[in-house]
Design a protein around this motif. Structure first.
Motif, PDB file in Angstrom:
ATOM      1  N   MET A   1     -13.492  10.284  -0.241  1.00  0.00           N
ATOM      2  CA  MET A   1     -12.751   9.421  -1.125  1.00  0.00           C
ATOM      3  C   MET A   1     -11.263   9.604  -0.851  1.00  0.00           C
ATOM      4  SD  MET A   1     -12.869   9.001  -5.269  1.00  0.00           S
ATOM      5  CE  MET A   1     -14.614   8.726  -5.220  1.00  0.00           C
ATOM      6  N   MET A   2     -10.509   8.515  -0.943  1.00  0.00           N
ATOM      7  CA  MET A   2      -9.065   8.587  -0.718  1.00  0.00           C
ATOM      8  C   MET A   2      -8.354   7.677  -1.701  1.00  0.00           C
ATOM      9  SD  MET A   2      -8.855   6.294   2.778  1.00  0.00           S
ATOM     10  CE  MET A   2      -7.107   6.220   2.869  1.00  0.00           C
ATOM     11  N   THR A   3      -7.150   8.058  -2.099  1.00  0.00           N
ATOM     12  CA  THR A   3      -6.296   7.222  -2.933  1.00  0.00           C
ATOM     13  C   THR A   3      -4.903   7.216  -2.316  1.00  0.00           C
ATOM     14  OG1 THR A   3      -7.548   7.794  -4.926  1.00  0.00           O
ATOM     15  CG2 THR A   3      -5.343   6.873  -5.252  1.00  0.00           C
ATOM     16  N   LEU A   4      -4.447   6.028  -1.955  1.00  0.00           N
ATOM     17  CA  LEU A   4      -3.136   5.841  -1.337  1.00  0.00           C
ATOM     18  C   LEU A   4      -2.600   4.465  -1.725  1.00  0.00           C
ATOM     19  CD1 LEU A   4      -3.844   6.995   2.339  1.00  0.00           C
ATOM     20  CD2 LEU A   4      -2.356   8.157   0.707  1.00  0.00           C
ATOM     21  N   PRO A   5      -1.285   4.257  -1.635  1.00  0.00           N
ATOM     22  CA  PRO A   5      -0.747   2.909  -1.809  1.00  0.00           C
ATOM     23  C   PRO A   5      -1.348   1.973  -0.755  1.00  0.00           C
ATOM     24  CG  PRO A   5       1.006   4.533  -1.919  1.00  0.00           C
ATOM     25  CD  PRO A   5      -0.226   5.252  -1.442  1.00  0.00           C
ATOM     26  N   VAL A   6      -1.611   0.752  -1.142  1.00  0.00           N
ATOM     27  CA  VAL A   6      -2.327  -0.181  -0.273  1.00  0.00           C
ATOM     28  C   VAL A   6      -1.624  -0.393   1.068  1.00  0.00           C
ATOM     29  CG1 VAL A   6      -1.318  -2.269  -1.306  1.00  0.00           C
ATOM     30  CG2 VAL A   6      -3.550  -2.392  -0.159  1.00  0.00           C
ATOM     31  N   ARG A   7      -0.302  -0.417   1.089  1.00  0.00           N
ATOM     32  CA  ARG A   7       0.386  -0.624   2.371  1.00  0.00           C
ATOM     33  C   ARG A   7       0.172   0.570   3.300  1.00  0.00           C
ATOM     34  NH1 ARG A   7       5.509  -2.409  -0.799  1.00  0.00           N
ATOM     35  NH2 ARG A   7       4.669  -4.312  -1.691  1.00  0.00           N
ATOM     36  N   ASP A   8       0.059   1.780   2.731  1.00  0.00           N
ATOM     37  CA  ASP A   8      -0.247   2.959   3.548  1.00  0.00           C
ATOM     38  C   ASP A   8      -1.670   2.882   4.090  1.00  0.00           C
ATOM     39  OD1 ASP A   8       2.277   3.810   2.836  1.00  0.00           O
ATOM     40  OD2 ASP A   8       1.595   5.447   1.553  1.00  0.00           O
ATOM     41  N   VAL A   9      -2.583   2.384   3.277  1.00  0.00           N
ATOM     42  CA  VAL A   9      -3.972   2.224   3.723  1.00  0.00           C
ATOM     43  C   VAL A   9      -4.034   1.192   4.850  1.00  0.00           C
ATOM     44  CG1 VAL A   9      -6.327   1.636   3.035  1.00  0.00           C
ATOM     45  CG2 VAL A   9      -4.868   2.919   1.461  1.00  0.00           C
ATOM     46  N   LEU A  10      -3.314   0.092   4.690  1.00  0.00           N
ATOM     47  CA  LEU A  10      -3.261  -0.915   5.752  1.00  0.00           C
ATOM     48  C   LEU A  10      -2.744  -0.295   7.048  1.00  0.00           C
ATOM     49  CD1 LEU A  10      -3.408  -3.797   6.892  1.00  0.00           C
ATOM     50  CD2 LEU A  10      -1.117  -4.190   5.932  1.00  0.00           C
ATOM     51  N   ALA A  11      -1.712   0.533   6.961  1.00  0.00           N
ATOM     52  CA  ALA A  11      -1.129   1.160   8.151  1.00  0.00           C
ATOM     53  C   ALA A  11      -2.122   2.073   8.874  1.00  0.00           C
ATOM     54  CB  ALA A  11       0.117   1.950   7.774  1.00  0.00           C
TER      55      ALA A  11
END
Length: 190
Positions: free
Chosen positions: A1-11
């Motif tokens: 499981m991971m939680t990150l800001p969506v733009r970081d996930v996109l990157a």
């Protein structure tokens, strides 16, 4: 499981060319009754997303009820006007890495009830206008839902370890630049 800001996930999503060679929708067995309760995946999504509960008949036939279709910002009475959309279409999943999966993993993807973002009840008209397009060529007609849509797209691609192509990356980044950089939590499916 991971939680990150969506733009970081996109990157973090790998950018690779897509390839539709060998794709057939039948390679994704869908609308199965995984929990053997008499209701297939389509019916499970309809039951879960109803704003007015449907009536369940024999063999999990659903009638009446009401649903909200966020793609086109409208309410629909009765299940016959609805499709269950694979947020990331089966063909797009194939193009993005599912071609290398086993039949069992493709079936799990096509029937993913483990993340509410994966399958969504929407108007048949909006689902059919989307078809197998990605955010490069299709976004929901309801502009107020677009941030949720692209955020969920990134989450679903991440959940299943799928890639994005360069044009898809650019379209997602452009749309997300107009949205809050919302933290998303993703439970990896594979």
């Amino acid at each position: 499981m991971m939680t990150l800001p969506v733009r970081d996930v996109l990157a973090e999503l790998p950018v690779r060319p897509e390839d539709r060679t060998g794709y057939e929708r039948s390679k994704f067995k869908h609308w199965v009754d995984a929990d053997r309760d008499g209701c297939n995946t389509r019916a499970e999504v309809l039951k879960a997303e109803a704003v007015v509960a449907p009536v369940r008949g024999a063999r999990c036939t659903l009638t009446e009820g009401e649903w909200y279709s966020p793609y086109d910002d409208r309410y629909i009475t009765g299940p016959s006007g609805l499709d269950i959309d694979h947020l990331v279409p089966l063909a797009e999943a194939w193009d993005s890495g599912a071609y290398a999966w086993t039949a069992a993993v493709r079936e799990a993807y096509a029937n993913d009830l483990g993340d509410d973002r994966a399958l969504i009840a929407v108007s048949a008209a909006s689902n059919r206008s989307k078809a197998d397009q990605d955010p490069t060529t299709w976004l929901p007609p309801a502009a107020g839902y677009r941030c949720t849509y692209v955020t969920d797209w990134v989450a679903d691609k991440t959940r299943w370890g799928l890639t994005i192509d360069a044009a898809e990356h650019d379209a997602l980044a452009d749309q997300l630049s107009q949205c809050p950089n919302t933290p998303i939590t993703v439970s990896l499916a594979r």
